[in-house]
Every structure is written in structure tokens, then in C-alpha cells.
Design an enzyme around this catalytic site. Structure first.
Site, PDB file in Angstrom:
ATOM      1  CD1 TRP A 178     -54.487   6.781 -85.620  1.00  0.00           C
ATOM      2  CD2 TRP A 178     -56.585   7.113 -85.741  1.00  0.00           C
ATOM      3  NE1 TRP A 178     -54.613   7.429 -84.412  1.00  0.00           N
ATOM      4  CE2 TRP A 178     -55.964   8.038 -84.499  1.00  0.00           C
ATOM      5  CE3 TRP A 178     -58.216   7.143 -86.431  1.00  0.00           C
ATOM      6  CZ2 TRP A 178     -56.724   8.825 -83.429  1.00  0.00           C
ATOM      7  CZ3 TRP A 178     -58.816   8.581 -85.525  1.00  0.00           C
ATOM      8  CH2 TRP A 178     -57.962   9.563 -84.534  1.00  0.00           C
ATOM      9  CG  ASP A 213     -53.638   6.301 -91.887  1.00  0.00           C
ATOM     10  OD1 ASP A 213     -53.357   7.149 -92.051  1.00  0.00           O
ATOM     11  OD2 ASP A 213     -54.588   6.320 -90.785  1.00  0.00           O
ATOM     12  CE  LYS A 255     -52.827  13.273 -85.925  1.00  0.00           C
ATOM     13  NZ  LYS A 255     -52.967  12.097 -86.149  1.00  0.00           N
TER      14      LYS A 255
HETATM   15  C1  LIG Z   1     -54.293  10.765 -86.393  1.00  0.00           C
HETATM   16  C2  LIG Z   1     -54.882   9.911 -87.343  1.00  0.00           C
HETATM   17  C3  LIG Z   1     -55.457   9.708 -87.652  1.00  0.00           C
HETATM   18  C4  LIG Z   1     -57.416  10.568 -88.068  1.00  0.00           C
HETATM   19  O1  LIG Z   1     -57.176  11.839 -88.724  1.00  0.00           O
HETATM   20  P1  LIG Z   1     -58.210  12.655 -88.691  1.00  0.00           P
HETATM   21  O2  LIG Z   1     -57.637  13.781 -90.154  1.00  0.00           O
HETATM   22  O3  LIG Z   1     -58.295  13.645 -87.447  1.00  0.00           O
HETATM   23  O4  LIG Z   1     -59.569  12.061 -89.295  1.00  0.00           O
HETATM   24  C5  LIG Z   1     -55.754   8.476 -89.067  1.00  0.00           C
HETATM   25  N1  LIG Z   1     -54.496   7.274 -88.800  1.00  0.00           N
HETATM   26  C6  LIG Z   1     -53.434   8.036 -87.933  1.00  0.00           C
HETATM   27  C7  LIG Z   1     -52.220   7.007 -88.483  1.00  0.00           C
HETATM   28  C8  LIG Z   1     -52.786   9.244 -86.722  1.00  0.00           C
HETATM   29  O5  LIG Z   1     -52.278   9.609 -86.445  1.00  0.00           O
END
Ligand SMILES: *Cc1c(COP(=O)(O)O)cnc(C)c1O
Length: 358
Positions: A101, A170, A194
Site C-alpha cells: 500500500w 494511512d 478494516k
Molecule cells: C486495504 C488497504 C488500503 C486500500 O484500501 P481501499 O479502501 O481498498 O482502497 C490502503 N492501505 C492500507 C494500509 C490497507 O490495508
């Protein structure tokens, strides 16, 4: 039989949250309408947005110098939205490359501003199995971008090196799982699916006074101030995901808030990593000091001999979502906030049984 859900995302939520979500789909707050058919301009939906925003700030210990948005487009859209809003025309941003990511975030910034996104350090040399430390951060960057928890590789940042620049993070896969000084961050984003709710909403928490300075032309939907001015309803917000996220925020609070979420996460992690380290059949893939309490990645030392037994026993015990990401292989147990300790115990029992039969 109810399964033990170790899926990485979309993922487990609390039973009370599913109950509340189901009830609201049938009828929302006595309106004679389903939540799914109510206008987002209805005052009851506006109240949902406002309560969710307030609860996010309260839970993170932040004041109203921060704005809270529930946007569409996933965390992946934030990879572009961040540089559009924060990377000045001739400026530079620093990225710590700790996984898939993080790499995508760098690529996206590089598309917008070629050469202006610097990789501060990377753990790619060992398949992202650790968090780089002690790297230099040049001064004068517009922002530094971190990924707090690497969902695919099972590592988590325990500390966030500070610089004389804005700090962006993030937090998709460990948001609301631990106590931190969240005021150290200027912008936090997280896909809801998540740890917060179903897919569809992306949480953004941003300090308002950092915006409007990049000097870039920003497409309307990528412009944070447009969404702040529109109170996160500039366009139709992801109402269902927002509402379920609110139910999770209420649930977390009722359980004891971040300190309790952190205590539970540590207890789950201690049980599973303890077994991975004790059981001679298994080995963890992440550096011990960087292990994530949210996503635990591990391998069978001898897959050819033990995989069928492990997979069979796991299936019998109702354990689901344990397959590792294709870039790591083996197994990954995701242990988000709503996962009961008894589910981890069930996994540990299976690991012990494989050893007993070996
Ligand atoms: C799942 C994830 C993403 C991507 O998320 P989406 O909502 O599917 O775009 C980005 N960063 C991290 C750390 C993730 O676990």
C-alpha cells in the site's frame, strides 16, 4: 455454526453492530423507511454524520481544528488526494515504503508530480518483513507519509519519526486499535472496511489549516476543502457504511474505548504470537519487534507435510480467512477490534493439534 472470522478486509464487526445495521435496513429510527431509501439530506441522516464526526474526534482526542470526512473512493483514492492537496508545485514529499500500500501511495504521488515523491527508506529488500528505522528525513519536505500498519506483511510502526514537515498516515488497518498521540498527525486516512464498518466509506481526519496551499488545480471530488465546506455531503455520502461506522464507534465507546481496544489487541497478539514462537511447526514472517497485533503472518516450516492437516483442522473448527496474501504465502490471521479472544484460542488449539499429530 458461527465462523471465527480472520479475514483481512472487509472484516469482522461486533455482533451488536450487525444487529443494529440489520434493524436500520429494515426500518430506520421509526421513519417507516429503510436506511437505504432515506435522503442523505434528511435530518436523521445529517445527525448520523454529525455524531460520527464528533465521536471520531473524541475517540482520537482531537479538537475541532480537525475536520472529519467520510468519503467514497477507498483509501486508494487518498493516495492521489493527499499529494493534490498537500504537495506544492515545486515541493517534495517523503514516503516510508513499508509494503504494497505504501508503494502504491508513492506511485500515485509520482504520477501527479514526477520526481517529487522521495522514498525515505524501504524494507523491500526483505519482502517488507520489517519497518526501516534510523533513516534520515531531509528538512523542508511538504509532508512525510507513513503507513501505520502493513496489512499484507503483518508489520506495524510502533513509533513515527518526526520531521519539520506535515505528517500524513494511512491507518487503514489499525485505526482505533491503540492509544497514540493523534495530534502528532496532520492528516489520517483509513478505508472503513478494516476496523470500522463495511466497505464504501473512507475516513479522513485532517487539520484544516494545512489545506488550500498546494497551488495545484484540484479536481472537485479530490479537493478536501470542498468536502469540508459541504460537511462531508458535497455529493451523496456512503450512507450505509457511514451508519455502520457510527454503530462501531458507539460500540467501541461502550466497551471502554481505545484503551480497551488496545488491551484486547495485545491479549490476542500475545496468545497467537506466543504459539507461533513456541510451536516448532510454525514460523512468523515479520521481524519480532515490528509485529502487527492486527495482522499476524506465519508459515508452516514444512508445508508439504503439514498443510493438509492444518487446513483440514482449521476448516473443521470454523476458522475462515486464514490464507496469506499471495505476495507472502502461508497464513495471515487478521485480528481486528471485534475478534473475540475465543477465536484466537480456537486457532491456537488447531496449531497445537497439528503439532500433536505430527
Ligand atoms: C486495504 C488497504 C488500503 C486500500 O484500501 P481501499 O479502501 O481498498 O482502497 C490502503 N492501505 C492500507 C494500509 C490497507 O490495508
Amino acid at each position: 455454526m458461527k465462523k471465527h472470522n480472520f479475514t483481512a478486509g472487509p472484516c469482522i464487526l461486533a455482533p451488536e453492530v450487525f444487529e443494529g445495521a440489520a434493524a436500520a435496513v429494515r426500518e430506520f429510527e421509526g421513519m417507516g423507511l429503510s436506511l437505504l431509501e432515506v435522503s442523505h439530506r434528511d435530518k436523521k441522516v445529517v445527525a448520523v454524520m454529525e455524531e460520527a464526526q464528533q465521536r471520531v474526534l473524541k475517540t482520537l482526542g482531537l479538537g475541532d481544528d480537525y475536520a472529519v470526512l467520510f468519503l467514497q473512493g477507498g483509501a486508494s483514492s487518498q493516495f492521489a488526494m493527499v499529494p493534490f492537496n498537500l504537495l506544492t508545485l515545486n515541493g517534495r514529499a517523503g514516503y516510508l515504503n513499508t509494503g504494497t500500500w505504501a508503494s502504491k501511495a508513492i506511485e500515485e504521488a509520482d504520477k501527479l508530480a514526477p520526481g517529487q515523491a522521495l522514498e525515505l527508506a524501504s524494507s523491500k529488500d526483505r519482502n517488507f518483513s520489517y519497518i526501516p528505522k534510523g533513516f534520515a528525513i531531509p528538512s523542508g519536505l511538504d509532508y512525510v507519509h507513513y503507513t501505520s500498519n502493513n496489512t499484507i506483511f503483518g508489520t506495524q510502526m510502533k513509533a513515527f519519526p518526526k520531521a519539520d514537515s506535515l505528517m500524513v498516515c494511512d491507518m487503514s488497518s489499525d485505526i482505533f486499535s491503540r492509544q497514540l498521540d493523534y495530534s502528532a498527525f496532520d492528516l489520517i486516512y483509513a478505508g472503513a472496511q478494516k476496523n470500522l464498518g463495511p466497505a464504501g466509506a473512507t475516513l479522513v481526519v485532517v487539520r484544516k489549516d494545512i489545506l488550500g496551499k498546494s497551488g495545484r488545480y484540484i479536481p472537485t471530488m479530490f479537493d478536501y476543502p470542498v468536502h469540508i465546506k459541504g460537511e462531508s455531503m458535497y455529493n451523496t455520502p456512503p450512507v450505509f457504511s457511514l451508519y455502520v461506522s457510527l454503530l462501531t464507534l458507539r460500540w467501541m465507546d461502550a466497551q471502554g474505548g481505545l484503551s480497551e481496544m488496545e488491551r484486547r489487541a495485545n491479549a490476542r497478539a500475545a496468545a497467537l504470537y506466543g504459539e507461533i514462537d513456541r510451536n516448532p511447526l510454525f514460523v512468523g514472517t515479520a521481524a519480532t519487534e515490528d509485529r502487527s497485533p492486527m495482522n499476524a503472518c506465519f508459515l508452516l516450516r514444512d508445508e508439504a507435510t503439514h498443510k493438509d492437516v492444518f487446513d483440514g483442522l482449521a476448516k473443521e473448527a470454523g476458522l475462515v480467512g486464514l490464507a496469506g496474501h499471495r505476495s507472502v504465502g502461508g497464513y495471515r490471521a487478521s485480528m481486528y477490534n471485534a475478534l473475540e479472544q475465543s477465536s484466537v484460542d480456537a486457532l491456537v488449539d488447531v496449531m497445537r493439534e497439528v503439532e500433536r499429530r505430527a
